[in-house]
Structure formats: C-alpha cells, structure tokens
Design a protein around this motif. Structure first.
Motif, mmCIF file in Angstrom:
data_model
loop_
_atom_site.group_PDB
_atom_site.id
_atom_site.type_symbol
_atom_site.label_atom_id
_atom_site.label_comp_id
_atom_site.label_asym_id
_atom_site.label_seq_id
_atom_site.Cartn_x
_atom_site.Cartn_y
_atom_site.Cartn_z
ATOM 1 N N ASN A 68 0.828 -1.205 0.000
ATOM 2 C CA ASN A 68 0.000 0.000 0.000
ATOM 3 C C ASN A 68 0.861 1.254 0.000
ATOM 4 N N MET A 69 0.369 2.291 -0.682
ATOM 5 C CA MET A 69 1.067 3.575 -0.675
ATOM 6 C C MET A 69 0.061 4.699 -0.838
ATOM 7 N N VAL A 70 0.434 5.867 -0.356
ATOM 8 C CA VAL A 70 -0.377 7.072 -0.482
ATOM 9 C C VAL A 70 0.488 8.135 -1.135
ATOM 10 N N THR A 71 -0.076 8.835 -2.104
ATOM 11 C CA THR A 71 0.631 9.939 -2.757
ATOM 12 C C THR A 71 -0.132 11.225 -2.507
ATOM 13 N N VAL A 72 0.574 12.261 -2.078
ATOM 14 C CA VAL A 72 -0.011 13.575 -1.854
ATOM 15 C C VAL A 72 0.712 14.571 -2.750
ATOM 16 N N TYR A 73 -0.038 15.314 -3.541
ATOM 17 C CA TYR A 73 0.586 16.321 -4.392
ATOM 18 C C TYR A 73 1.072 17.481 -3.536
ATOM 19 N N SER A 74 2.196 18.051 -3.949
ATOM 20 C CA SER A 74 2.881 19.052 -3.120
ATOM 21 C C SER A 74 2.036 20.285 -2.834
ATOM 22 N N ASP A 75 1.137 20.664 -3.763
ATOM 23 C CA ASP A 75 0.337 21.872 -3.525
ATOM 24 C C ASP A 75 -0.642 21.688 -2.380
ATOM 25 N N ILE A 76 -0.977 20.449 -2.045
ATOM 26 C CA ILE A 76 -1.758 20.187 -0.839
ATOM 27 C C ILE A 76 -0.830 20.104 0.367
ATOM 28 N N PHE A 77 0.262 19.394 0.190
ATOM 29 C CA PHE A 77 1.178 19.169 1.306
ATOM 30 C C PHE A 77 1.729 20.475 1.863
ATOM 31 N N GLY A 129 -10.557 21.462 4.004
ATOM 32 C CA GLY A 129 -9.864 20.635 3.028
ATOM 33 C C GLY A 129 -10.667 20.456 1.754
ATOM 34 N N LEU A 130 -11.955 20.229 1.889
ATOM 35 C CA LEU A 130 -12.804 20.045 0.710
ATOM 36 C C LEU A 130 -13.004 21.360 -0.033
ATOM 37 N N THR A 131 -13.090 22.460 0.720
ATOM 38 C CA THR A 131 -13.208 23.769 0.069
ATOM 39 C C THR A 131 -11.938 24.100 -0.694
ATOM 40 N N MET A 132 -10.791 23.714 -0.156
ATOM 41 C CA MET A 132 -9.524 23.949 -0.836
ATOM 42 C C MET A 132 -9.501 23.260 -2.201
ATOM 43 N N LEU A 133 -10.088 22.084 -2.288
ATOM 44 C CA LEU A 133 -10.125 21.371 -3.565
ATOM 45 C C LEU A 133 -10.944 22.134 -4.602
ATOM 46 N N ALA A 134 -11.858 22.982 -4.119
ATOM 47 C CA ALA A 134 -12.713 23.735 -5.040
ATOM 48 C C ALA A 134 -12.021 24.968 -5.602
ATOM 49 N N VAL A 135 -11.291 25.700 -4.757
ATOM 50 C CA VAL A 135 -10.763 27.000 -5.201
ATOM 51 C C VAL A 135 -9.252 27.154 -5.045
ATOM 52 N N GLY A 136 -8.590 26.167 -4.459
ATOM 53 C CA GLY A 136 -7.146 26.256 -4.349
ATOM 54 C C GLY A 136 -6.647 26.621 -2.973
ATOM 55 N N ARG A 137 -5.339 26.443 -2.780
ATOM 56 C CA ARG A 137 -4.706 26.614 -1.476
ATOM 57 C C ARG A 137 -4.704 28.060 -0.993
ATOM 58 N N ASP A 138 -4.691 29.008 -1.921
ATOM 59 C CA ASP A 138 -4.561 30.410 -1.524
ATOM 60 C C ASP A 138 -5.893 31.111 -1.294
ATOM 61 N N LEU A 139 -6.987 30.507 -1.747
ATOM 62 C CA LEU A 139 -8.277 31.195 -1.689
ATOM 63 C C LEU A 139 -9.294 30.569 -0.739
#
Length: 261
Positions: A115-124, A195-205
C-alpha cells in the motif's frame, strides 16, 4: 468502542449495495469472457494494460517523489503513524509527496502488493501555514481507502468500474465513506470543510470562501444536464461532500461539544 466497531456506522449506506452489484456484474462479465476463447484474449490484454498503466504511474511516483520518514518531514510522518493507529492499520503505508504542476490531489494505491499514499505538493504545502489538521484530513481520507480495501477490490470489479452508472456510483459512495471516516478519526469537522473547500478553489483562496453561500449556490444548480454530470462522475460534488461532513458530524457531536467547529 474500538474503531472496528465504529467503522460499521461510518461506511456510507450505498457503498456495500453498489459493491455487491459490481461484484455480481463483474463475475458475469469475467465468466462470459472465459467461456469465449476470443474473450479470454481480450480479458488478458485488458488486465495487462490496466496493470501496466498503474505500474507506470506508481513507478514514476516512487522514482521521483519524496517518501515521508523519520528524516523526511518527520512531524507529518509521525502524524501518519498516529492516524494508522487510530484506524487499526497495522502496517504504515509508504507516503510520497510529489509535484504535479499545481494540481490538488491525493490518492491511495498498491504497488506490487504494498500500500502507498501519494499527496501532491500543492496540498502538502499547507503545513507551512500551520494547517496540519487539514492535511490530517486528506491523509486520513486516503488511509480510509486502504482500510476499506477500495484499491484492492479494483481488479475484481474492473468490468463494473467501466460502467459509469454502476462503477461511478460505487466510487462516489466510497468517497463519502472515506470523508466520514477521516472526519471521525481526526475529530475536526472544520478541517474537513476547509480541506474540501480547498479542492474547489485552491490553497490560496479557500480561507476566504463563505461555505454557507457555496452550499446554497450548489443547491440551486439543478436540471438534467447537471444530474447527468454528477452521475457520470467518480467523485460526488464538493458541496455535497461538505454538506455530508456537516450532517454526520452534527450526529456525532452536539453543537455545544463539537470539536473545531
């Protein structure tokens, strides 16, 4: 109450239903292909292609991504270990951080039975702003996929996954399940919403979004095309996921005692 006992109530009601239908449909397809000599060839080719594509994607991550450890982002690594303890995951999966051109995503997978988990850097990168609980939710969501064996089931129900109104319905139910599990084990409905809102508009907004207004606007989006778009999607609309987090959290924690709301 152990997590295993609580898990039954965390699973979305539709997950088991669509999984059973997917298994039945897939077995019928596999049997039909096996009976036909030509079908066996197609079955082998299809499985080999699926395996090769998965192998290339995960191989790229393992070759280029940064694996969390006691020396690489040790604080986050320790948080992953604690999440695994809470979720009765005996072996901590490898967690990789990789750059993906600004994409906001994370996913769970298996690589040669591991098993493995990958997280994209813009979330991390939210850890730089102190949003550790937000990242905990993302990680717990992916760990929930592992806990529920969603990744392991993919080969078994591969034919069903190719049928939008069946495979995608099962996928959406699994996403709801993992949101519910992640919210419960992190005990932070607010972080789940962020976290779910971030997926909608991005890390900065995401911090500037009025979530109540976002959900209200979503409720006005009706019509045949929008319903069909949702049915053809592997993930539920983000506003529905946020609303489900709010609903289930309210049932667990009375408003006066709710954590992080």
């Amino acid at each position: 109450m152990s997590f295993q006992d609580m898990e039954r109530s965390l699973v979305h009601p539709k997950e088991k239903r669509y999984y059973v239908l997917s298994v039945i449909f897939s077995i019928i397809v596999y049997l039909a292909l096996i009976i036909s000599l030509v079908g066996i060839v197609y079955l082998i080719i299809g499985l080999l292609l699926a395996f090769a594509l998965n192998l290339m994607t995960l191989g790229f991550v393992r070759l280029n991504g940064v694996r969390l450890s006691e020396r690489q982002f040790p604080e986050v690594y320790e948080r992953v270990r604690k999440l695994c303890d809470r979720m009765d995951i005996s072996k901590v999966p490898d967690v990789y951080v990789t750059q993906a051109g600004g994409a906001l995503n994370a996913f769970a997978a298996r690589f040669f039975g591991k098993n493995m988990v990958t997280v994209y850097s813009d979330i991390f990168e939210v850890i730089r702003t102190g949003e550790h609980e937000l990242l905990d939710f993302v990680l717990a969501h992916e760990l929930a996929h592992i806990r529920r064996k969603h990744v392991s089931h993919n080969i078994l129900i591969l034919p069903a996954r190719l049928i939008p109104f069946l495979g995608n319905a099962y996928s959406r139910a699994c996403e709801f399940t993992c949101d519910r599990i992640a919210t419960y084990v992190t005990a932070s409905p607010a972080a789940a919403e962020r976290g779910l809102t971030m997926l909608a508009v991005g890390r900065d907004l995401y911090a500037d979004i009025d979530v109540d207004e976002y959900l209200h606007d979503s409720e006005q989006n009706r019509g045949f095309i929008l319903r069909m778009t949702e049915k053809m999607s592997t993930h539920p609309p983000l506003p529905k996921r946020i609303a489900e987090v709010r609903r289930i959290a309210a049932s667990w924690w009375p408003k006066s005692t709710a954590p992080n709301i």
